[in-house]
Design an enzyme around this catalytic site. Sequence first.
Site, PDB file in Angstrom:
ATOM      1  N   GLY A   1      -2.508   0.249  -4.336  1.00 60.58           N
ATOM      2  CA  GLY A   1      -3.449  -0.132  -4.832  1.00 60.58           C
ATOM      3  C   GLY A   1      -2.953  -1.568  -4.653  1.00 60.58           C
ATOM      4  O   GLY A   1      -1.717  -2.198  -4.198  1.00 60.58           O
ATOM      5  N   ASN A   2      -3.913  -3.062  -5.154  1.00 64.71           N
ATOM      6  CA  ASN A   2      -3.755  -4.104  -5.388  1.00 64.71           C
ATOM      7  C   ASN A   2      -3.881  -4.623  -6.863  1.00 64.71           C
ATOM      8  O   ASN A   2      -4.346  -3.822  -7.858  1.00 64.71           O
ATOM      9  CB  ASN A   2      -3.972  -4.715  -4.134  1.00 64.71           C
ATOM     10  CG  ASN A   2      -5.590  -4.901  -3.758  1.00 64.71           C
ATOM     11  OD1 ASN A   2      -6.172  -5.557  -4.679  1.00 64.71           O
ATOM     12  ND2 ASN A   2      -6.278  -3.861  -2.982  1.00 64.71           N
ATOM     13  N   ARG A   3      -3.827  -5.956  -7.170  1.00 62.34           N
ATOM     14  CA  ARG A   3      -3.512  -6.427  -8.083  1.00 62.34           C
ATOM     15  C   ARG A   3      -5.484  -7.577  -8.615  1.00 62.34           C
ATOM     16  O   ARG A   3      -5.624  -8.578  -9.247  1.00 62.34           O
ATOM     17  CB  ARG A   3      -2.940  -7.771  -7.903  1.00 62.34           C
ATOM     18  CG  ARG A   3      -1.728  -7.069  -8.109  1.00 62.34           C
ATOM     19  CD  ARG A   3      -0.472  -7.930  -8.129  1.00 62.34           C
ATOM     20  NE  ARG A   3       0.839  -7.929  -8.400  1.00 62.34           N
ATOM     21  CZ  ARG A   3       2.288  -7.189  -8.986  1.00 62.34           C
ATOM     22  NH1 ARG A   3       1.386  -7.553  -9.607  1.00 62.34           N
ATOM     23  NH2 ARG A   3       2.361  -7.317  -8.492  1.00 62.34           N
TER      24      ARG A   3
ATOM     25  N   ALA B   1     -10.791  -6.886  -1.965  1.00 65.81           N
ATOM     26  CA  ALA B   1      -9.581  -6.805  -1.559  1.00 65.81           C
ATOM     27  C   ALA B   1      -8.759  -5.288  -1.010  1.00 65.81           C
ATOM     28  O   ALA B   1      -8.475  -4.298  -1.779  1.00 65.81           O
ATOM     29  CB  ALA B   1      -8.491  -7.382  -2.394  1.00 65.81           C
TER      30      ALA B   1
END
Length: 418
Positions: free
Chosen positions: A208-210, A275
């Site tokens: 995943g990402n932030r 994102a």
Amino acid sequence: MLLNKHVIVGICGGIACYKAVDLVSKLQQAGALVDVVLTEKADEFVRPLTFATVSHRPVYSDLWEPSGEAAENHIRLAEEADILAIVPATANTIAKLAHGIVDNMLTAVALATQAPLLLAPAMYKHMYTHPATQANLALLRERGAFLVEPEVGRLASGAIGPGRLPDTETLLGAIKLVLGKKGDLAGCRVVVTAGGTQEPIDPVRYVGNRSSGKMGYALAEEARDRGAHVVLISGPVSLPVPYGVELRRVETAAQMQAAVFSAVTNADVLIMSAAVADFRPAHPASQKIKKRLGGGRGAGEGENTGEQATDGSFSLHLIKNPDILGELAQMQDLPRRLVRVGFAAETENVVENAKDKLHRKQLDLLVANDVTRSDSGFGTNTNKVTLFHANGVMEDLPVMPKTGVAAAIWDRVVSLLS
């Protein structure tokens, strides 16, 4: 949105009227001019002084006071109002409004005003579901009134059921939605993506990402406040659902692609602020990968999620995800002109990378930011962005709240639509 709007809040005599104090306070803090009108029984629950203190304005209640000023006040309030929100609306007041009965200050203002009427019913569950109440609400809706449905929950009586007044954020969202019906996006259908995607490694872990989703949710609320029908396609986030927005939840990039392609077929605008992960595990394991076993072996028959070296390290095999904006740029069969806005979260060479993405994906506008900045990274409430237009114009905006960035972006989109 609420700055200098004249909002009249009608308060009826029900236990839920104590919640209206917070609503009046939040409206005033947002810059609205708030006049409170109480029914004769409402001030037995909350005193007028409380509302006067949080609104910073006089409170109105007595239509029959001896000076005769109330007769002038109810007409003045009716003519000045941008919206009349009755919070809470009791069964008694709903019945009076449905049948044109005017016997107090609030019903006099309601009958005299041309402003939109918003009702937030709150009462005992059987009173709300009673055929008489439902018929009265249906009649008021036919006449153009807007209804904030009560929530199902614990009521003052201790019973569980429909009739609970929604929280302040929901009521504020409903007021903004109604006020925005004649905004500069009225009649437009817009699609906004938000948050990050999660690409499963196994049933427990993911890549995943932030991304927090805050920018996308701010964009969705701003579009709603301008009168648009908003479809919000959201990855997993811990944010409340904006009132009046059509939410479609997804987890992976493939799911987001399918949701976007479905939503844009009848949309005027697409803003891709999500994102989206560029890569995903090639073969997610069907069972949790055990550290002692490693790789895909033992995770599922025939699976090859990754490889474990003799030193215990683990290599994950990733493949590319679909490029949603890139594929949209190649689609020739969209039924209408679609304004496309992309985002670029960069850590270096912001201008060069943004210009490349803008032209490569055939965007009308690209919003770029340097996520290494403390005031512009993931999870912050502010953003520092640069806008890149298809005609070569570049706008460097100052640091501002994400709500302000959302307003600036929609200002440019409105110009593109016109």
